[in-house]
Design a protein around this motif. Structure first.
Motif, PDB file in Angstrom:
ATOM      1  N   THR A 137      10.463   1.499  -7.060  1.00 17.42           N
ATOM      2  CA  THR A 137       9.542   1.226  -6.041  1.00 17.42           C
ATOM      3  C   THR A 137       8.626  -0.152  -6.693  1.00 17.42           C
ATOM      4  O   THR A 137       8.275  -1.021  -5.969  1.00 17.42           O
ATOM      5  CB  THR A 137       8.240   2.284  -6.046  1.00 17.42           C
ATOM      6  OG1 THR A 137       8.964   3.383  -5.587  1.00 17.42           O
ATOM      7  CG2 THR A 137       7.335   2.026  -5.125  1.00 17.42           C
ATOM      8  N   ALA A 141       0.741  -1.213   0.157  1.00 18.01           N
ATOM      9  CA  ALA A 141       0.106  -0.052   0.015  1.00 18.01           C
ATOM     10  C   ALA A 141       0.860   1.289  -0.036  1.00 18.01           C
ATOM     11  O   ALA A 141       0.629   2.171  -0.866  1.00 18.01           O
ATOM     12  CB  ALA A 141      -1.015  -0.146   1.188  1.00 18.01           C
ATOM     13  N   SER A 142       1.875   1.326   0.916  1.00 20.02           N
ATOM     14  CA  SER A 142       2.738   2.365   0.824  1.00 20.02           C
ATOM     15  C   SER A 142       3.445   2.541  -0.638  1.00 20.02           C
ATOM     16  O   SER A 142       3.736   3.684  -0.889  1.00 20.02           O
ATOM     17  CB  SER A 142       3.747   2.098   1.852  1.00 20.02           C
ATOM     18  OG  SER A 142       4.866   3.051   1.762  1.00 20.02           O
ATOM     19  N   ASP A 143       4.123   1.299  -1.136  1.00 21.49           N
ATOM     20  CA  ASP A 143       4.430   1.504  -2.329  1.00 21.49           C
ATOM     21  C   ASP A 143       3.955   2.091  -3.556  1.00 21.49           C
ATOM     22  O   ASP A 143       3.974   2.810  -4.211  1.00 21.49           O
ATOM     23  CB  ASP A 143       5.151   0.109  -2.977  1.00 21.49           C
ATOM     24  CG  ASP A 143       6.199  -0.462  -2.022  1.00 21.49           C
ATOM     25  OD1 ASP A 143       6.808   0.496  -1.093  1.00 21.49           O
ATOM     26  OD2 ASP A 143       6.421  -1.408  -2.039  1.00 21.49           O
ATOM     27  N   LEU A 144       2.343   1.627  -3.459  1.00 20.85           N
ATOM     28  CA  LEU A 144       1.407   2.323  -4.421  1.00 20.85           C
ATOM     29  C   LEU A 144       1.288   3.536  -4.143  1.00 20.85           C
ATOM     30  O   LEU A 144       1.080   4.341  -5.205  1.00 20.85           O
ATOM     31  CB  LEU A 144       0.174   1.441  -4.200  1.00 20.85           C
ATOM     32  CG  LEU A 144       0.263  -0.030  -4.718  1.00 20.85           C
ATOM     33  CD1 LEU A 144      -1.126  -0.681  -4.698  1.00 20.85           C
ATOM     34  CD2 LEU A 144       0.267  -0.360  -6.301  1.00 20.85           C
ATOM     35  N   LEU A 145       1.039   3.944  -3.033  1.00 17.33           N
ATOM     36  CA  LEU A 145       0.885   5.508  -2.816  1.00 17.33           C
ATOM     37  C   LEU A 145       2.112   6.388  -3.318  1.00 17.33           C
ATOM     38  O   LEU A 145       2.051   7.331  -3.805  1.00 17.33           O
ATOM     39  CB  LEU A 145       0.754   5.574  -1.330  1.00 17.33           C
ATOM     40  CG  LEU A 145       0.322   7.395  -0.884  1.00 17.33           C
ATOM     41  CD1 LEU A 145      -0.970   7.735  -1.477  1.00 17.33           C
ATOM     42  CD2 LEU A 145       0.436   7.172   0.668  1.00 17.33           C
ATOM     43  N   ILE A 146       3.343   5.905  -2.982  1.00 10.36           N
ATOM     44  CA  ILE A 146       4.539   6.372  -3.557  1.00 10.36           C
ATOM     45  C   ILE A 146       4.685   6.648  -5.070  1.00 10.36           C
ATOM     46  O   ILE A 146       4.750   7.484  -5.735  1.00 10.36           O
ATOM     47  CB  ILE A 146       5.813   5.540  -3.236  1.00 10.36           C
ATOM     48  CG1 ILE A 146       6.053   5.922  -1.640  1.00 10.36           C
ATOM     49  CG2 ILE A 146       6.858   6.090  -3.834  1.00 10.36           C
ATOM     50  CD1 ILE A 146       7.218   4.952  -1.085  1.00 10.36           C
ATOM     51  N   VAL A 198       1.811   6.566  -7.036  1.00 12.07           N
ATOM     52  CA  VAL A 198       0.812   7.633  -7.371  1.00 12.07           C
ATOM     53  C   VAL A 198       1.042   8.904  -7.094  1.00 12.07           C
ATOM     54  O   VAL A 198       1.046   9.675  -8.083  1.00 12.07           O
ATOM     55  CB  VAL A 198      -0.629   7.317  -6.659  1.00 12.07           C
ATOM     56  CG1 VAL A 198      -1.735   8.349  -6.865  1.00 12.07           C
ATOM     57  CG2 VAL A 198      -1.105   6.063  -7.229  1.00 12.07           C
ATOM     58  N   VAL A 199       1.647   9.286  -6.140  1.00  9.43           N
ATOM     59  CA  VAL A 199       2.304  10.460  -5.733  1.00  9.43           C
ATOM     60  C   VAL A 199       3.303  10.933  -6.519  1.00  9.43           C
ATOM     61  O   VAL A 199       3.359  12.050  -7.079  1.00  9.43           O
ATOM     62  CB  VAL A 199       2.388  10.719  -4.193  1.00  9.43           C
ATOM     63  CG1 VAL A 199       3.145  11.965  -4.076  1.00  9.43           C
ATOM     64  CG2 VAL A 199       1.257  10.509  -3.281  1.00  9.43           C
TER      65      VAL A 199
END
Length: 161
Positions: free
Chosen positions: A75, A13-18, A20-21
């Protein structure tokens, strides 16, 4: 106590957020940079936007694009290749890229605050931005040092018999 799969879900989840951002940031800096501007109201009531960016911005932009692509690719690899040492190395790389991006902004300083409507802000803004960029570079440096220390612990733990 959380299971390993719970921790892995959090990492993903953290990697996906990185990703996307970083992608949103890349799109903004590449295609919507004209919104980094002062709004100036004309006598007829219309508003025009006067860019705060100088031509030096376009010298900095290729580095932002390259750094963003590196962050996204690393990532994705961290999501696939789930090793603690690799993940920690990726975080160190991200911190080093952060140092590079902030110090390059300090060096080329692609901002023109004199286009703003307020002389006091135009005089103070370069100092505020410079201090903020220095703090960001320092934060990234401390972060890289802490992550390097953690990487050494991971390496020692993996080398233990």
């Amino acid at each position: 106590m959380a299971s390993d799969s719970d921790g892995r879900c959090g990492e993903v989840a953290s990697d996906l957020l990185i990703i996307v951002v970083t992608a949103v940031q890349l799109i903004f800096f590449t295609f919507f940079y004209e919104y980094i501007a002062w709004p100036v109201k004309a006598p007829d009531g219309s508003v025009t936007w006067v860019s705060l960016l100088t031509d030096e911005y376009f010298n900095w932009l290729p580095f932002v694009i390259a750094a963003s692509i590196i962050v996204i690719v690393v990532t994705i690899v961290m999501m696939i290749y789930n090793r603690a040492w690799f993940r920690q190395s990726g975080w160190i790389l991200f911190s080093l890229l952060g140092i590079t991006m902030t110090t390059s902004l300090l060096i080329i300083f692609p901002f023109d605050f004199s286009v703003g409507p307020n002389d006091a802000v135009a005089e103070l803004a370069p100092t505020v931005v410079t201090v903020a960029l220095l703090f960001m570079a320092a934060f990234y440096a401390v972060s890289a040092a802490v992550q390097l220390k953690d990487l050494r612990k991971i390496s020692a733990r993996n080398d233990a018999p």
